[in-house]
Design a protein around this motif. Structure first.
Motif, PDB file in Angstrom:
ATOM      1  N   ALA A  93       1.125  -0.986   0.013  1.00 52.71           N
ATOM      2  CA  ALA A  93       0.430  -0.259  -0.261  1.00 52.71           C
ATOM      3  C   ALA A  93       0.852   0.952   0.035  1.00 52.71           C
ATOM      4  O   ALA A  93       2.004   1.280   0.417  1.00 52.71           O
ATOM      5  N   ILE A  94       0.525   2.544  -0.461  1.00 48.79           N
ATOM      6  CA  ILE A  94       0.972   3.324  -0.923  1.00 48.79           C
ATOM      7  C   ILE A  94      -0.423   4.479  -0.634  1.00 48.79           C
ATOM      8  O   ILE A  94      -0.720   4.893  -1.449  1.00 48.79           O
ATOM      9  N   ALA A  95       0.548   5.188   0.905  1.00 43.98           N
ATOM     10  CA  ALA A  95      -0.603   6.594   0.919  1.00 43.98           C
ATOM     11  C   ALA A  95       0.393   8.323   0.708  1.00 43.98           C
ATOM     12  O   ALA A  95       1.267   7.889   0.837  1.00 43.98           O
ATOM     13  N   ILE A 127      -1.241  20.473   7.009  1.00 41.60           N
ATOM     14  CA  ILE A 127      -1.635  19.364   6.700  1.00 41.60           C
ATOM     15  C   ILE A 127      -2.661  19.366   5.540  1.00 41.60           C
ATOM     16  O   ILE A 127      -4.089  19.057   5.941  1.00 41.60           O
ATOM     17  N   GLY A 128      -2.473  18.910   4.539  1.00 38.69           N
ATOM     18  CA  GLY A 128      -3.021  18.662   3.635  1.00 38.69           C
ATOM     19  C   GLY A 128      -3.682  16.827   3.960  1.00 38.69           C
ATOM     20  O   GLY A 128      -4.086  15.768   4.456  1.00 38.69           O
ATOM     21  N   LYS A 129      -4.672  17.015   2.716  1.00 38.02           N
ATOM     22  CA  LYS A 129      -5.463  15.785   2.523  1.00 38.02           C
ATOM     23  C   LYS A 129      -4.671  14.766   2.391  1.00 38.02           C
ATOM     24  O   LYS A 129      -3.283  14.780   2.419  1.00 38.02           O
ATOM     25  N   THR A 130      -4.674  13.153   3.294  1.00 38.49           N
ATOM     26  CA  THR A 130      -3.816  12.380   3.386  1.00 38.49           C
ATOM     27  C   THR A 130      -4.455  11.134   2.856  1.00 38.49           C
ATOM     28  O   THR A 130      -5.991  11.138   3.015  1.00 38.49           O
ATOM     29  N   TYR A 131      -4.442  10.391   2.359  1.00 36.24           N
ATOM     30  CA  TYR A 131      -5.358   9.031   1.053  1.00 36.24           C
ATOM     31  C   TYR A 131      -4.788   8.344   1.031  1.00 36.24           C
ATOM     32  O   TYR A 131      -3.088   8.026   0.568  1.00 36.24           O
ATOM     33  N   LEU A 132      -5.069   7.200   0.287  1.00 36.66           N
ATOM     34  CA  LEU A 132      -4.647   6.031  -0.306  1.00 36.66           C
ATOM     35  C   LEU A 132      -4.006   6.511  -1.554  1.00 36.66           C
ATOM     36  O   LEU A 132      -5.051   6.447  -2.712  1.00 36.66           O
ATOM     37  N   LEU A 133      -2.895   6.231  -1.892  1.00 30.93           N
ATOM     38  CA  LEU A 133      -2.902   6.095  -3.792  1.00 30.93           C
ATOM     39  C   LEU A 133      -3.703   5.242  -4.002  1.00 30.93           C
ATOM     40  O   LEU A 133      -3.423   5.147  -5.455  1.00 30.93           O
ATOM     41  N   GLU A 134      -1.996   3.611  -3.632  1.00 31.28           N
ATOM     42  CA  GLU A 134      -2.982   2.491  -4.341  1.00 31.28           C
ATOM     43  C   GLU A 134      -2.393   1.509  -3.174  1.00 31.28           C
ATOM     44  O   GLU A 134      -1.418   1.131  -2.529  1.00 31.28           O
ATOM     45  N   GLY A 154      -4.757  -8.913  -1.549  1.00 27.28           N
ATOM     46  CA  GLY A 154      -5.980  -9.554  -1.369  1.00 27.28           C
ATOM     47  C   GLY A 154      -7.407  -9.794  -2.149  1.00 27.28           C
ATOM     48  O   GLY A 154      -7.159  -9.393  -3.457  1.00 27.28           O
ATOM     49  N   LYS A 155      -8.132  -9.911  -1.283  1.00 24.18           N
ATOM     50  CA  LYS A 155      -9.542 -10.478  -1.552  1.00 24.18           C
ATOM     51  C   LYS A 155      -9.962  -9.274  -3.330  1.00 24.18           C
ATOM     52  O   LYS A 155     -10.728  -9.784  -3.914  1.00 24.18           O
ATOM     53  N   SER A 156      -9.668  -7.469  -2.050  1.00 27.93           N
ATOM     54  CA  SER A 156     -11.108  -6.446  -2.857  1.00 27.93           C
ATOM     55  C   SER A 156     -10.106  -6.525  -4.741  1.00 27.93           C
ATOM     56  O   SER A 156      -9.759  -5.641  -5.283  1.00 27.93           O
ATOM     57  N   GLY A 157      -8.821  -7.118  -4.895  1.00 26.03           N
ATOM     58  CA  GLY A 157      -8.275  -6.678  -5.575  1.00 26.03           C
ATOM     59  C   GLY A 157      -7.144  -5.651  -5.861  1.00 26.03           C
ATOM     60  O   GLY A 157      -7.251  -4.743  -4.784  1.00 26.03           O
ATOM     61  N   ASP A 158      -6.306  -4.765  -6.403  1.00 27.47           N
ATOM     62  CA  ASP A 158      -5.601  -3.608  -6.773  1.00 27.47           C
ATOM     63  C   ASP A 158      -6.526  -2.625  -6.810  1.00 27.47           C
ATOM     64  O   ASP A 158      -6.773  -2.742  -7.549  1.00 27.47           O
ATOM     65  N   PHE A 159      -5.968  -1.614  -5.868  1.00 26.39           N
ATOM     66  CA  PHE A 159      -6.502  -0.139  -6.481  1.00 26.39           C
ATOM     67  C   PHE A 159      -5.723   0.588  -7.034  1.00 26.39           C
ATOM     68  O   PHE A 159      -4.703   0.483  -6.162  1.00 26.39           O
ATOM     69  N   ARG A 160      -6.017   1.510  -7.547  1.00 27.14           N
ATOM     70  CA  ARG A 160      -5.041   3.058  -7.787  1.00 27.14           C
ATOM     71  C   ARG A 160      -5.703   4.183  -8.311  1.00 27.14           C
ATOM     72  O   ARG A 160      -6.450   4.026  -9.072  1.00 27.14           O
ATOM     73  N   ARG A 161      -5.039   4.696  -7.245  1.00 29.07           N
ATOM     74  CA  ARG A 161      -5.819   6.295  -7.349  1.00 29.07           C
ATOM     75  C   ARG A 161      -5.789   7.066  -8.702  1.00 29.07           C
ATOM     76  O   ARG A 161      -4.516   6.575  -8.808  1.00 29.07           O
ATOM     77  N   GLU A 162      -6.296   7.738  -9.775  1.00 29.05           N
ATOM     78  CA  GLU A 162      -5.702   8.260 -11.023  1.00 29.05           C
ATOM     79  C   GLU A 162      -5.717  10.052 -10.001  1.00 29.05           C
ATOM     80  O   GLU A 162      -6.509  10.619  -9.188  1.00 29.05           O
ATOM     81  N   GLU A 163      -4.228  10.509 -10.411  1.00 30.60           N
ATOM     82  CA  GLU A 163      -4.225  11.834  -9.372  1.00 30.60           C
ATOM     83  C   GLU A 163      -4.537  13.224 -10.475  1.00 30.60           C
ATOM     84  O   GLU A 163      -3.883  12.132 -12.002  1.00 30.60           O
TER      85      GLU A 163
END
Length: 162
Positions: A28-30, A141-148, A152-161
């Motif tokens: 995971a990358i945040a 302090i700015g937004k904090t969020y998951l990038l990718e 796991g069962k739910s699969g991969d996730f990648r946020r479009e920046e």
């Protein structure tokens, strides 16, 4: 059945049972950020902060926080982390001085490391604030969020920046 996995059949909080899940590689990358003044930017980049090397201290804090996430977040499982990396990048414009923080966490296990990455990014940002607050308490302090995330069962996730 509820989509919220941290509630039992009675609607009460519980730690999810992951004993049946097979271990897989998970990452995971945040991201978080800290907005500072020109004065602080100049002092940080020239290593002129009296408390010491801000980024080195913040980096260690982020790593420590990732390792202690289950002690901060009640329903998180204790996880044996395989890697934690905190990186920094300055984004400077005419009037904005943003320190971007990225926290990458990796494990081989039965549950993901999204919370560990988010905790690491948050603790890193908070530590930067602590190290420079004597100069200016108006730091944001700015937004904090998951990038990718991967695995796991739910699969991969990648946020479009943007």
């Amino acid at each position: 059945m509820s989509e919220f996995t941290h509630f039992n059949v009675d609607g009460r909080a519980h730690m999810v049972d992951i004993s049946h899940k097979q271990p897989t590689e998970r990452t995971a990358i945040a991201k978080s950020s800290v907005f500072v003044t020109k004065e602080i930017y100049e002092k940080m980049t020239s290593h002129a902060i009296k408390k010491g090397d801000v980024l080195s201290v913040a980096q260690v804090a982020g790593i420590m926080a990732a390792k202690k996430t289950s002690e901060w977040i009640p329903m998180c499982h204790p996880i044996s982390l395989k890697a934690v990396d905190i990186s920094f990048e300055w984004h400077v414009s005419e009037s904005t001085y943003e320190l971007e923080i990225r926290a990458m966490v990796k494990t081989v296990g039965s549950t993901g490391v999204e919370m560990e990455a988010l905790t690491a990014a948050s603790a890193t940002a908070l530590t930067v604030y602590d190290m420079i607050k004597a100069i200016d308490k108006g730091i944001v302090i700015g937004k904090t969020y998951l990038l990718e995330k991967t695995g796991g069962k739910s699969g991969d996730f990648r946020r479009e920046e943007k």
